[in-house]
Motif scaffolding. Structure first.
Motif, PDB file in Angstrom:
ATOM      1  N   UNK A 208       3.074   5.576  -8.534  1.00 22.95           N
ATOM      2  CA  UNK A 208       1.787   4.868  -8.513  1.00 22.95           C
ATOM      3  C   UNK A 208       1.682   4.109  -7.199  1.00 22.95           C
ATOM      4  N   UNK A 209       0.479   4.073  -6.633  1.00 24.84           N
ATOM      5  CA  UNK A 209       0.262   3.308  -5.401  1.00 24.84           C
ATOM      6  C   UNK A 209      -0.212   1.906  -5.778  1.00 24.84           C
ATOM      7  N   UNK A 210       0.529   0.890  -5.312  1.00 24.04           N
ATOM      8  CA  UNK A 210       0.095  -0.490  -5.581  1.00 24.04           C
ATOM      9  C   UNK A 210      -0.148  -1.176  -4.235  1.00 24.04           C
ATOM     10  N   UNK A 211      -1.201  -1.991  -4.159  1.00 27.54           N
ATOM     11  CA  UNK A 211      -1.593  -2.541  -2.858  1.00 27.54           C
ATOM     12  C   UNK A 211      -2.050  -3.992  -2.962  1.00 27.54           C
ATOM     13  N   UNK A 212      -1.767  -4.738  -1.880  1.00 27.07           N
ATOM     14  CA  UNK A 212      -2.259  -6.123  -1.771  1.00 27.07           C
ATOM     15  C   UNK A 212      -3.705  -6.049  -1.272  1.00 27.07           C
ATOM     16  N   UNK A 240       4.946   1.410 -17.414  1.00 27.16           N
ATOM     17  CA  UNK A 240       5.880   2.412 -17.946  1.00 27.16           C
ATOM     18  C   UNK A 240       6.309   3.394 -16.871  1.00 27.16           C
ATOM     19  N   UNK A 241       5.641   3.349 -15.715  1.00 22.06           N
ATOM     20  CA  UNK A 241       6.023   4.256 -14.612  1.00 22.06           C
ATOM     21  C   UNK A 241       7.322   3.782 -13.976  1.00 22.06           C
ATOM     22  N   UNK A 242       7.992   4.748 -13.332  1.00 16.46           N
ATOM     23  CA  UNK A 242       9.290   4.428 -12.731  1.00 16.46           C
ATOM     24  C   UNK A 242       9.295   4.500 -11.214  1.00 16.46           C
ATOM     25  N   UNK A 243       8.154   4.918 -10.615  1.00 11.72           N
ATOM     26  CA  UNK A 243       8.116   5.075  -9.155  1.00 11.72           C
ATOM     27  C   UNK A 243       6.841   4.456  -8.614  1.00 11.72           C
ATOM     28  N   UNK A 244       6.993   3.747  -7.497  1.00  7.99           N
ATOM     29  CA  UNK A 244       5.837   3.050  -6.929  1.00  7.99           C
ATOM     30  C   UNK A 244       5.864   3.136  -5.401  1.00  7.99           C
ATOM     31  N   UNK A 245       4.684   3.331  -4.820  1.00 10.04           N
ATOM     32  CA  UNK A 245       4.537   3.209  -3.358  1.00 10.04           C
ATOM     33  C   UNK A 245       3.946   1.820  -3.144  1.00 10.04           C
ATOM     34  N   UNK A 246       4.661   0.991  -2.386  1.00 13.75           N
ATOM     35  CA  UNK A 246       4.317  -0.430  -2.317  1.00 13.75           C
ATOM     36  C   UNK A 246       3.604  -0.756  -0.999  1.00 13.75           C
ATOM     37  N   UNK A 247       2.274  -0.975  -1.052  1.00 17.09           N
ATOM     38  CA  UNK A 247       1.507  -1.276   0.156  1.00 17.09           C
ATOM     39  C   UNK A 247       1.344  -2.786   0.312  1.00 17.09           C
ATOM     40  N   UNK A 248       2.444  -3.414   0.640  1.00 15.59           N
ATOM     41  CA  UNK A 248       2.439  -4.819   1.057  1.00 15.59           C
ATOM     42  C   UNK A 248       3.730  -5.021   1.837  1.00 15.59           C
ATOM     43  N   UNK A 249       3.972  -6.248   2.296  1.00 14.72           N
ATOM     44  CA  UNK A 249       5.180  -6.520   3.084  1.00 14.72           C
ATOM     45  C   UNK A 249       6.412  -6.176   2.229  1.00 14.72           C
ATOM     46  N   UNK A 250       7.355  -5.406   2.780  1.00 15.62           N
ATOM     47  CA  UNK A 250       8.447  -4.885   1.947  1.00 15.62           C
ATOM     48  C   UNK A 250       9.457  -5.931   1.447  1.00 15.62           C
ATOM     49  N   UNK A 251       9.353  -7.178   1.910  1.00 21.43           N
ATOM     50  CA  UNK A 251      10.259  -8.230   1.417  1.00 21.43           C
ATOM     51  C   UNK A 251      10.211  -8.343  -0.104  1.00 21.43           C
ATOM     52  N   UNK A 252       9.058  -8.037  -0.684  1.00 18.24           N
ATOM     53  CA  UNK A 252       8.895  -8.184  -2.145  1.00 18.24           C
ATOM     54  C   UNK A 252       9.705  -7.148  -2.921  1.00 18.24           C
ATOM     55  N   UNK A 253      10.112  -6.081  -2.252  1.00 16.56           N
ATOM     56  CA  UNK A 253      10.851  -5.022  -2.956  1.00 16.56           C
ATOM     57  C   UNK A 253      12.195  -5.564  -3.477  1.00 16.56           C
ATOM     58  N   UNK A 254      12.723  -6.588  -2.832  1.00 14.96           N
ATOM     59  CA  UNK A 254      13.974  -7.199  -3.305  1.00 14.96           C
ATOM     60  C   UNK A 254      13.827  -7.689  -4.755  1.00 14.96           C
ATOM     61  N   UNK A 255      12.743  -8.436  -5.030  1.00 18.09           N
ATOM     62  CA  UNK A 255      12.525  -8.932  -6.408  1.00 18.09           C
ATOM     63  C   UNK A 255      12.180  -7.786  -7.353  1.00 18.09           C
TER      64      UNK A 255
END
Ligand code: 13P
Ligand code: SF4
Length: 323
Positions: A208-212, A240-255
């Motif tokens: 899923x694509x998630x964006x700020x 319930x999805x297990x995969x995400x494309x994260x369109x924001x600053x990647x620092x948040x991927x840690x949390x």
């Protein structure tokens, strides 16, 4: 330049053997300090923080803290907001140069002139702005409450929205309200490549694509979810999805990874082969500078009282309107 040299000299005084994490924990007790961190901070800083949040949550936390010292691991406008809310507390920022392209691209004098072209309009300013801009604003908002706040304004009231044009356009779309937009943008969120994201979606059909909402319209249009940093974190945690494309600053991927072991997070790529999807301002803060600012109790946020009081009113209005 001068202060970069100063920091380097001071850092040289830190023994490489010093355990910065335990020193920072010790200083936190000595100062009765609280460390507030934004999700875009590097992971070792996030791991040390007492509270991590988005801009709204950080200002709510700053409003209620009973610590004597607020150490802000974030950017200048965030620490300044904490000072506006806490004039009698010391607010420390590890690097005073940790600014924001949105705040820098919207000087109060120019915004004031812009505002005078629209008599009868109120000014709603995104929290990513200076205290001087807050002081001429009617209401402040963040990415997590902007739509909610605009929806509370009477329908016949004209609105100027500053400084982020992408968030502004998103709020127009979600609220159905017409607003005059100041043409500011975030250098990080405007760097994402629509073409590369489309390719990533084809290569990862389950993601899923998630964006700020600071991202540009073509990306927001194809996003499965749009929200503030805490909204994005909450979405991936409850989805319930297990995969995400994260369109924001990647620092948040840690949390995201800490709270969702086993789920896959793909940072949205910038157009060029640079690492310009990282916020250069947020990343000015380091563990060393965090330690130094607590050890030396500087750099500190200082605000003229008259300006602070004027900036406080629209901020308080926001806090009340978001309860
Ligand atoms: P949030 O309030 O969503 O955390 O956004 C802050 C920010 O600066 C985004 O670039
Ligand atoms: Fe400002 Fe963009 Fe950095 Fe957020 S990511 S602090 S909006 S420059």
């Amino acid at each position: 330049m001068e202060s970069i040299i100063n920091i380097n000299i001071e850092q040289k005084r830190i023994s490489p053997l010093l355990d910065l994490v335990s020193e920072i924990k010790k200083l936190k007790k000595e100062l009765n300090a609280v460390i507030l961190a934004h999700y875009y901070q590097e992971s070792e800083i996030q791991d040390l923080a007492d509270f991590i949040g988005d801009s709204l949550q950080l200002s709510q936390e700053a409003e209620k803290t009973d610590a004597d010292v607020i150490v802000f691991a974030g950017v200048h406008f965030m620490a300044e907001t904490a000072k506006i809310l806490n004039p009698n507390k010391q607010v420390l920022l590890p690097d005073l140069k940790a600014g924001c392209s949105l705040a820098e691209g919207c000087p109060a004098e120019l915004l004031e002139k812009f505002k005078s072209r629209y008599p009868g309009h109120i000014l709603i300013s995104y929290i990513n702005c200076t205290a001087a801009v807050k002081a001429i604003s009617d209401i402040i908002c963040t990415s997590s409450n902007a739509v909610k706040i605009v929806n509370q304004i009477p329908k016949d009231q004209g609105i100027i929205f500053a400084p982020d044009r992408n968030l502004g356009r998103y709020v127009i779309k979600m609220s159905g309200r017409d607003m005059v937009l100041w043409q500011g943008a975030c250098i990080v969120h405007e760097t994402f490549s629509d073409r590369k994201i489309t390719r990533l979606k084809i290569e990862n059909p389950l993601a899923l694509l998630i964006a700020h909402p600071e991202c540009e319209e073509p990306i927001l249009q194809k996003a499965d979810y749009v929200g503030s940093t805490s909204g994005l974190l909450n979405f991936v945690t409850t989805s319930e999805s297990n995969e995400f494309i994260v369109a924001t600053e990647p620092g948040i991927i840690h949390q995201m990874e800490l709270r969702n072991p086993g789920k896959k997070f793909i940072p949205a790529p910038p157009e060029s082969g640079c690492s310009c999807n990282e916020c250069p301002y947020m990343k000015l803060n380091t563990l060393e500078k965090l330690y130094l600012c607590m050890r030396d109790r500087k750099p500190e946020i200082d605000l003229e009282e008259e300006l602070r009081k004027r900036a406080l009113a629209p901020l308080k209005r926001m806090l009340e309107m978001s309860r």
